[in-house]
Design a protein around this motif. Structure first.
Motif, PDB file in Angstrom:
ATOM      1  N   ASN A   1      16.517   2.858   1.763  1.00 60.69           N
ATOM      2  CA  ASN A   1      16.420   2.988   0.152  1.00 60.69           C
ATOM      3  C   ASN A   1      17.821   2.804  -0.535  1.00 60.69           C
ATOM      4  OD1 ASN A   1      15.094   3.885  -2.045  1.00 60.69           O
ATOM      5  ND2 ASN A   1      16.054   6.034  -1.902  1.00 60.69           N
TER       6      ASN A   1
ATOM      7  N   LEU B   1      -2.655   9.963   9.077  1.00 67.37           N
ATOM      8  CA  LEU B   1      -3.050   9.226   7.825  1.00 67.37           C
ATOM      9  C   LEU B   1      -2.640   7.601   8.373  1.00 67.37           C
ATOM     10  CD1 LEU B   1      -1.981  10.087   4.380  1.00 67.37           C
ATOM     11  CD2 LEU B   1      -1.316   7.877   5.295  1.00 67.37           C
ATOM     12  N   LYS B   2      -1.763   7.465   8.997  1.00 72.05           N
ATOM     13  CA  LYS B   2      -1.378   5.958   9.071  1.00 72.05           C
ATOM     14  C   LYS B   2      -2.250   5.389  10.117  1.00 72.05           C
ATOM     15  CE  LYS B   2       3.668   6.175   7.982  1.00 72.05           C
ATOM     16  NZ  LYS B   2       3.672   5.294   6.786  1.00 72.05           N
TER      17      LYS B   2
ATOM     18  N   VAL C   1       8.668   5.927  -3.198  1.00 72.01           N
ATOM     19  CA  VAL C   1      10.030   5.770  -3.377  1.00 72.01           C
ATOM     20  C   VAL C   1      10.073   4.223  -2.568  1.00 72.01           C
ATOM     21  CG1 VAL C   1      12.209   6.188  -2.758  1.00 72.01           C
ATOM     22  CG2 VAL C   1      10.810   7.890  -3.610  1.00 72.01           C
ATOM     23  N   ILE C   2       9.604   4.098  -1.521  1.00 73.61           N
ATOM     24  CA  ILE C   2       9.778   2.800  -0.805  1.00 73.61           C
ATOM     25  C   ILE C   2       8.943   1.911  -1.192  1.00 73.61           C
ATOM     26  CG2 ILE C   2       9.576   2.172   1.652  1.00 73.61           C
ATOM     27  CD1 ILE C   2      12.153   3.867   0.807  1.00 73.61           C
ATOM     28  N   GLY C   3       7.557   2.352  -1.318  1.00 75.18           N
ATOM     29  CA  GLY C   3       6.721   1.168  -1.652  1.00 75.18           C
ATOM     30  C   GLY C   3       7.096   0.356  -3.163  1.00 75.18           C
TER      31      GLY C   3
ATOM     32  N   HIS D   1      11.063  -1.368   8.926  1.00 79.50           N
ATOM     33  CA  HIS D   1      11.630   0.017   8.415  1.00 79.50           C
ATOM     34  C   HIS D   1      12.726  -0.380   7.546  1.00 79.50           C
ATOM     35  CE1 HIS D   1      14.290   3.642   9.042  1.00 79.50           C
ATOM     36  NE2 HIS D   1      13.477   3.909   7.985  1.00 79.50           N
TER      37      HIS D   1
ATOM     38  N   LEU E   1       0.763  -1.201   0.019  1.00 74.95           N
ATOM     39  CA  LEU E   1      -0.013  -0.054  -0.236  1.00 74.95           C
ATOM     40  C   LEU E   1       0.897   1.162  -0.007  1.00 74.95           C
ATOM     41  CD1 LEU E   1      -1.706  -2.009   2.219  1.00 74.95           C
ATOM     42  CD2 LEU E   1      -3.418  -0.631   1.124  1.00 74.95           C
ATOM     43  N   GLY E   2       0.714   2.006  -0.980  1.00 77.73           N
ATOM     44  CA  GLY E   2       1.658   3.057  -1.151  1.00 77.73           C
ATOM     45  C   GLY E   2       2.485   2.863  -2.202  1.00 77.73           C
TER      46      GLY E   2
ATOM     47  N   TRP F   1      -1.534  -0.847  -4.230  1.00 82.18           N
ATOM     48  CA  TRP F   1      -2.682   0.087  -4.286  1.00 82.18           C
ATOM     49  C   TRP F   1      -2.071   1.444  -3.887  1.00 82.18           C
ATOM     50  CZ3 TRP F   1      -4.632   2.744   0.024  1.00 82.18           C
ATOM     51  CH2 TRP F   1      -5.941   3.905  -0.411  1.00 82.18           C
TER      52      TRP F   1
ATOM     53  N   THR G   1       7.237   2.944   8.014  1.00 77.74           N
ATOM     54  CA  THR G   1       7.522   4.197   8.849  1.00 77.74           C
ATOM     55  C   THR G   1       9.024   4.442   9.194  1.00 77.74           C
ATOM     56  OG1 THR G   1       6.968   5.850  10.733  1.00 77.74           O
ATOM     57  CG2 THR G   1       6.840   3.543  11.037  1.00 77.74           C
ATOM     58  N   SER G   2       9.269   5.495   8.959  1.00 75.00           N
ATOM     59  CA  SER G   2      10.967   6.016   9.258  1.00 75.00           C
ATOM     60  C   SER G   2      11.041   6.049  11.028  1.00 75.00           C
ATOM     61  CB  SER G   2      11.438   7.262   8.720  1.00 75.00           C
ATOM     62  OG  SER G   2      11.484   7.013   7.263  1.00 75.00           O
TER      63      SER G   2
ATOM     64  N   ALA H   1      -2.862   7.986  -5.649  1.00 75.48           N
ATOM     65  CA  ALA H   1      -2.674   9.259  -6.670  1.00 75.48           C
ATOM     66  C   ALA H   1      -2.829   8.652  -7.899  1.00 75.48           C
ATOM     67  CB  ALA H   1      -1.195   9.352  -6.361  1.00 75.48           C
TER      68      ALA H   1
HETATM   69  N1  LIG Z   1      12.043   7.848   1.333  1.00 79.27           N
HETATM   70  C1  LIG Z   1      12.920   7.099   2.282  1.00 79.27           C
HETATM   71  O1  LIG Z   1      14.127   7.208   2.074  1.00 79.27           O
HETATM   72  C2  LIG Z   1      12.352   6.436   3.349  1.00 79.27           C
HETATM   73  C3  LIG Z   1      10.930   6.432   3.643  1.00 79.27           C
HETATM   74  N2  LIG Z   1      10.476   5.407   4.525  1.00 79.27           N
HETATM   75  C4  LIG Z   1       9.095   5.647   4.961  1.00 79.27           C
HETATM   76  O2  LIG Z   1       8.217   5.007   3.890  1.00 79.27           O
HETATM   77  C5  LIG Z   1       6.995   5.591   3.755  1.00 79.27           C
HETATM   78  C6  LIG Z   1       6.877   6.127   2.477  1.00 79.27           C
HETATM   79  O3  LIG Z   1       7.712   7.171   1.988  1.00 79.27           O
HETATM   80  P1  LIG Z   1       8.142   7.315   0.697  1.00 79.27           P
HETATM   81  O4  LIG Z   1       7.948   6.281   0.005  1.00 79.27           O
HETATM   82  O5  LIG Z   1       9.383   8.140   0.543  1.00 79.27           O
HETATM   83  O6  LIG Z   1       7.117   8.677   0.393  1.00 79.27           O
HETATM   84  P2  LIG Z   1       6.319   8.973  -1.257  1.00 79.27           P
HETATM   85  O7  LIG Z   1       6.219  10.259  -1.055  1.00 79.27           O
HETATM   86  O8  LIG Z   1       7.583   8.808  -2.063  1.00 79.27           O
HETATM   87  O9  LIG Z   1       5.441   7.883  -1.378  1.00 79.27           O
HETATM   88  C7  LIG Z   1       4.172   7.869  -0.513  1.00 79.27           C
HETATM   89  C8  LIG Z   1       3.066   7.258  -1.501  1.00 79.27           C
HETATM   90  O10 LIG Z   1       1.839   7.056  -0.728  1.00 79.27           O
HETATM   91  C9  LIG Z   1       0.737   7.456  -1.551  1.00 79.27           C
HETATM   92  N3  LIG Z   1      -0.246   7.852  -0.730  1.00 79.27           N
HETATM   93  C10 LIG Z   1      -0.748   8.807  -0.137  1.00 79.27           C
HETATM   94  N4  LIG Z   1      -1.967   8.642   0.346  1.00 79.27           N
HETATM   95  C11 LIG Z   1      -2.027   7.526   0.514  1.00 79.27           C
HETATM   96  C12 LIG Z   1      -2.831   6.694   1.332  1.00 79.27           C
HETATM   97  N5  LIG Z   1      -3.686   7.252   2.177  1.00 79.27           N
HETATM   98  N6  LIG Z   1      -2.713   5.422   1.233  1.00 79.27           N
HETATM   99  C13 LIG Z   1      -1.927   4.590   0.695  1.00 79.27           C
HETATM  100  N7  LIG Z   1      -0.896   5.452   0.071  1.00 79.27           N
HETATM  101  C14 LIG Z   1      -1.085   6.741   0.110  1.00 79.27           C
HETATM  102  C15 LIG Z   1       1.250   8.566  -2.294  1.00 79.27           C
HETATM  103  O11 LIG Z   1       0.578   8.700  -3.713  1.00 79.27           O
HETATM  104  C16 LIG Z   1       2.873   8.343  -2.745  1.00 79.27           C
HETATM  105  O12 LIG Z   1       2.856   7.373  -4.058  1.00 79.27           O
HETATM  106  C17 LIG Z   1       6.872   6.701   4.949  1.00 79.27           C
HETATM  107  O13 LIG Z   1       6.569   6.125   6.208  1.00 79.27           O
HETATM  108  C18 LIG Z   1       8.428   6.929   5.060  1.00 79.27           C
HETATM  109  O14 LIG Z   1       8.695   7.451   6.428  1.00 79.27           O
HETATM  110  C19 LIG Z   1      11.203   4.445   5.117  1.00 79.27           C
HETATM  111  C20 LIG Z   1      12.577   4.392   4.800  1.00 79.27           C
HETATM  112  C21 LIG Z   1      12.998   5.321   3.836  1.00 79.27           C
END
Ligand SMILES: NC(=O)C1=CN([C@@H]2O[C@H](COP(=O)(O)OP(=O)(O)OC[C@H]3O[C@@H](n4cnc5c(N)ncnc54)[C@H](O)[C@@H]3O)[C@@H](O)[C@H]2O)C=CC1
Ligand SMILES: C[N+](C)(C)CC(=O)CC(=O)[O-]
Length: 321
Positions: free
Chosen positions: A144, A97-98, A17-19, A141, A13-14, A36, A119-120, A39
């Motif tokens: 990347n 949100l979470k 970058v990370i999903g 956790h 879900l999501g 899923w 989550t980070s 966006a």
């Molecule tokens: N970017 C990083 O370096 C790291 C991030 N994280 C964690 O991973 C999680 C995601 O971060 P990123 O992938 O970086 O963010 P991102 O901004 O690249 O991706 C987040 C995605 O979630 C989607 N989204 C928005 N609302 C949503 C909802 N209600 N349900 C499901 N998806 C939804 C967005 O459309 C977007 O595609 C966060 O909790 C972050 O703390 C963990 C390790 C490293």
């Protein structure tokens, strides 16, 4: 009912970058993946990211049956999780949100499917507060790029069952990862506490005009960064104490800890500091695109991982030691 540990279907879900990193890792391990993301255009962006990661995964070695075509992108959260054996949430880092998302995910999922959050640093006791069957809810956790870096920190909340932590260790290990159980639920866990301290000091150095972003990155990548890939700070500093080891190191360098080398509070993120960081990193990027730089990062990481694996093996050590 025992938790599911033999995973055939992975729900993501999501897909940012990370999903997308989780999806790539799960596909490369021969799983069916259901994703899923609310966006617009998320499916196309996800498939593009996976295609960019696939050459590195191919070089690393794909599991039998692994294929990008085994990804299904669905229109609702419920469709994403209802048949999944394991669920990984990678939505934006916002507690409200979470909290809402996990109430919905856990209500729609099989009751014995483990649910991990990427989550980070948010606390699982807080964002799983409204979850159904919270005993299977935890943090996984990653780092990347998720499809190459082995570390995953596992953090339970106050209602997570010890058996769920063990199940998560089994699942993440089967995905080729190196789980690290964070035994106390603290904000930022272990790794992000360390990374944040480094990041804060790096921003201070830019803010104080001491060094550019490129110079600070050079200070990491030509020095400590090289040794960090195979030896952590504690063991490195034990060697820095010479034959007398850590006790001598503490006696010699301990007093420096009291000197004002570092700041504890973060700098104010003024427009000037943000501009300096953005312009500095744009100069570092040069003409290269993010996707090209990701492929360079992936190839170099693969080379480092292979070198570390081979060197450890020649010293009789397993990769995970
Ligand atoms: N970017 C990083 O370096 C790291 C991030 N994280 C964690 O991973 C999680 C995601 O971060 P990123 O992938 O970086 O963010 P991102 O901004 O690249 O991706 C987040 C995605 O979630 C989607 N989204 C928005 N609302 C949503 C909802 N209600 N349900 C499901 N998806 C939804 C967005 O459309 C977007 O595609 C966060 O909790 C972050 O703390 C963990 C390790 C490293
Ligand atoms: C910046 N960050 C806190 C989101 C970083 C991480 O959580 C881990 C990583 O990949 O560096």
């Amino acid at each position: 009912m025992p938790f599911i540990t033999d995973i055939k279907t992975f729900a993501a879900l999501g897909s940012g970058v990370i999903g997308s990193g989780w999806v790539a890792r799960a596909l490369a391990h021969g799983l069916d993946v259901v994703a899923w993301d609310p966006a617009p255009g998320a499916e196309a962006a996800l498939r593009k990211r996976i295609a960019n990661a696939w050459p590195a995964l191919h070089k690393q070695g794909l599991a039998p049956g692994a294929a990008q075509e085994r990804l299904t992108f669905v229109a609702t959260l419920e469709q994403c999780v209802r048949d999944a054996d394991f669920i990984q949430e990678s939505a934006p880092e916002r507690l409200d949100l979470k909290l809402d998302l996990h109430a919905k995910i856990s209500a729609a999922a099989k009751p014995n499917a483990i649910i991990g959050s990427s989550t980070s640093g948010l606390l699982p006791s807080e964002f799983y507060e409204s979850a159904s069957h919270p005993e299977r809810c935890l943090v996984g956790h990653p780092f990347n790029p998720v499809y190459l870096l082995p570390l995953v920190e596992i953090v339970g909340g106050n209602r997570t069952a010890p058996e769920a932590i063990e199940a998560a260790k089994t699942i993440y290990s089967a995905l080729g990862m190196r789980p690290l159980h964070v035994r106390k639920e603290v904000p930022g866990f272990i790794a992000d506490r360390l990374l944040e301290a480094l990041w804060r000091e790096a921003l201070h150095l830019v803010n104080d005009g001491v060094a550019s972003t490129g110079e600070i990155d050079d200070a990491i990548r030509f020095g400590a960064g090289l040794r960090w890939s195979f030896m952590g700070t504690f063991l490195t500093y034990t060697l820095a104490g010479g034959d007398a080891g850590m006790r001598h190191f503490m006696a010699q360098f301990g007093p420096a800890l009291k000197l004002p080398w570092t700041y504890l509070p973060a700098p104010e993120l003024t427009d000037k500091l943000i501009d300096d960081v953005v312009e500095g990193t744009a100069e570092q990027l040069g003409e290269r695109s993010i996707a090209a730089l990701e492929r360079y990062r992936d190839d170099t990481l693969l080379a480092v991982l292979e070198a570390v694996r081979a060197s450890k093996a020649s010293h009789g050590m397993a990769f995970g030691e």
